[in-house]
Design a protein around this motif. Structure first.
Motif, PDB file in Angstrom:
ATOM      1  N   LEU A 107       0.852  -1.185   0.000  1.00 11.59           N
ATOM      2  CA  LEU A 107       0.000   0.000   0.000  1.00 11.59           C
ATOM      3  C   LEU A 107       0.895   1.245   0.000  1.00 11.59           C
ATOM      4  O   LEU A 107       1.418   1.632   1.048  1.00 11.59           O
ATOM      5  N   LEU A 163       0.615   4.371   0.237  1.00 12.09           N
ATOM      6  CA  LEU A 163      -0.420   5.360   0.548  1.00 12.09           C
ATOM      7  C   LEU A 163       0.009   6.797   0.238  1.00 12.09           C
ATOM      8  O   LEU A 163      -0.778   7.560  -0.336  1.00 12.09           O
ATOM      9  N   LEU A 167      -0.281   7.313  -3.488  1.00 14.50           N
ATOM     10  CA  LEU A 167      -1.665   7.373  -3.952  1.00 14.50           C
ATOM     11  C   LEU A 167      -2.280   8.735  -3.655  1.00 14.50           C
ATOM     12  O   LEU A 167      -2.971   9.328  -4.491  1.00 14.50           O
ATOM     13  N   ALA A 168      -2.060   9.214  -2.426  1.00 13.83           N
ATOM     14  CA  ALA A 168      -2.631  10.512  -2.060  1.00 13.83           C
ATOM     15  C   ALA A 168      -2.048  11.634  -2.924  1.00 13.83           C
ATOM     16  O   ALA A 168      -2.779  12.536  -3.375  1.00 13.83           O
ATOM     17  N   SER A 193      -3.435  11.592  -6.526  1.00 11.76           N
ATOM     18  CA  SER A 193      -4.796  12.118  -6.687  1.00 11.76           C
ATOM     19  C   SER A 193      -4.811  13.636  -6.805  1.00 11.76           C
ATOM     20  O   SER A 193      -5.776  14.204  -7.324  1.00 11.76           O
ATOM     21  N   LEU A 215     -10.371   8.873  -4.052  1.00  7.96           N
ATOM     22  CA  LEU A 215      -9.068   8.233  -3.903  1.00  7.96           C
ATOM     23  C   LEU A 215      -8.293   8.835  -2.739  1.00  7.96           C
ATOM     24  O   LEU A 215      -7.665   8.118  -1.953  1.00  7.96           O
ATOM     25  N   HIS A 216      -8.345  10.144  -2.626  1.00  7.34           N
ATOM     26  CA  HIS A 216      -7.630  10.787  -1.523  1.00  7.34           C
ATOM     27  C   HIS A 216      -8.215  10.369  -0.174  1.00  7.34           C
ATOM     28  O   HIS A 216      -7.477  10.100   0.787  1.00  7.34           O
ATOM     29  N   CYS A 228      -9.883   7.534   0.526  1.00  4.20           N
ATOM     30  CA  CYS A 228      -9.564   6.128   0.787  1.00  4.20           C
ATOM     31  C   CYS A 228      -8.110   5.961   1.204  1.00  4.20           C
ATOM     32  O   CYS A 228      -7.789   5.145   2.085  1.00  4.20           O
ATOM     33  N   ALA A 229      -7.212   6.731   0.578  1.00  2.00           N
ATOM     34  CA  ALA A 229      -5.803   6.634   0.947  1.00  2.00           C
ATOM     35  C   ALA A 229      -5.600   7.047   2.400  1.00  2.00           C
ATOM     36  O   ALA A 229      -4.821   6.420   3.140  1.00  2.00           O
ATOM     37  N   ALA A 252      -4.318   4.599   5.377  1.00  2.40           N
ATOM     38  CA  ALA A 252      -3.149   4.971   6.175  1.00  2.40           C
ATOM     39  C   ALA A 252      -3.445   4.830   7.664  1.00  2.40           C
ATOM     40  O   ALA A 252      -2.607   4.352   8.439  1.00  2.40           O
TER      41      ALA A 252
END
Length: 303
Positions: A125, A127, A130-131, A134, A149-150, A152-153, A157
């Motif tokens: 992950l 994270l 990903l953040a 986005s 997406l932000h 969920c990240a 976390a």
């Protein structure tokens, strides 16, 4: 943990459920050991049942086929001795607690050492990436996808931080079990095993003294018979020589009998001392070690 709780490996099973189940397992360990001890009348070990293997497999240590099992090696040394059943029950009770501690601590340590990402069988992950993605201009989704997406990240976390804290707590519990609890079990076992070895040595000394005394008595009887035979000889020189030899044999046999009696008396005194002093001391040490293990590291791990 999926071997103990198969549903734990199913997708979607919350990790907190696994953690709660693990805490309950060590709580059952603590309660079962205390209930076994409290079910006896006064003696924490005298009525402890010798249980057979569990349907899920015995809680025993793994011993290499190339090394001797120290428990079995010790039991062979004291096999056949008239050991009080309370002593044997104390020894088996501490061994069961030690083996349960070893098995539980090993499982907890393996769980606590699980690494994130591919080492745990899951995709890593990433994270922060990903953040950040986005919010990047190269993001391929629309504004709603960017927001989801932000969010969920951030949630993942937080879950990852909870898992890390959970693993650290389990690691501390395993360290306490494997360290202090096992040391206390071994401390009690050392006292019991030392008593058994002392009983073995004293019993061997008593048996050796008894055999020496019997040999001396038999030698004395044989020397007296030789003296009677010597008295019947007609040749005076032969008679005197045979009587002198028989007399020396009788004196030697009397010395052996005297030494055997002294050795036997000392061995019997040592056996009496072991029964009156060493055995109660060993039982007290075993009970104290078990009590401290249950009230200390085992109880702390269950909490």
């Amino acid at each position: 943990e999926s071997r103990l709780w198969p549903w734990a490996a199913l997708p979607g099973t919350p990790s907190v459920c696994v953690f709660v189940c693990m805490r309950r397992s060590i709580s059952r360990l603590s309660r079962s050991s205390k209930s076994e001890r409290s079910s006896t009348s006064g003696d924490p070990f005298a009525a402890a049942p010798v249980r057979g293997p569990s349907p899920r497999g015995p809680l025993t240590r793994t011993v290499s086929r190339f090394s001797a099992d120290p428990d079995r090696a010790h039991d062979k040394k004291v096999a056949g001795l008239p050991i009080d059943p309370a002593v044997t029950a104390a020894k088996l009770s501490l061994r069961r607690l030690r083996d349960a501690v070893d098995t539980t601590a090993s499982f907890y340590s393996k769980y606590a050492e699980r690494k994130r990402g591919a080492a745990s069988g899951n995709l890593p992950l990433l994270l922060p990436d990903l953040a950040e993605w986005s919010r990047h201009e190269a993001f391929c989704g629309d504004e709603e996808s960017r927001r989801v997406l932000h969010t969920c990240a951030a949630q993942l976390a937080a879950i990852d931080d909870l898992l890390a804290a959970e693993h650290a707590a389990i690691g501390r519990a395993a360290a306490g079990l494997r360290g202090e609890a096992r040391r206390l079990c071994e401390e009690g076992l050392d006292a019991v095993c030392a008593f058994e070895l002392a009983l073995r040595d004293a019993s061997a000394a008593s048996e050796a003294a008894t055999k020496a005394l019997r040999r001396g008595v038999a030698a004395g009887e044989a020397a007296k018979a030789d003296g009677r035979k010597a008295a019947s000889l007609k040749d005076e020189k032969k008679r005197q020589a045979a009587q002198a030899a028989a007399q020396r044999a009788q004196e030697k046999a009397a010395t052996e009998v005297s030494q055997g009696e002294v050795s036997l008396r000392h061995a019997e005194e040592e056996l009496a001392r072991i029964a009156s002093e060493a055995q109660p001391a060993a039982l007290r040490s075993a009970a104290d070690a078990r009590q401290r293990a249950e009230d200390g590291p085992v109880a702390s791990a269950a909490e």
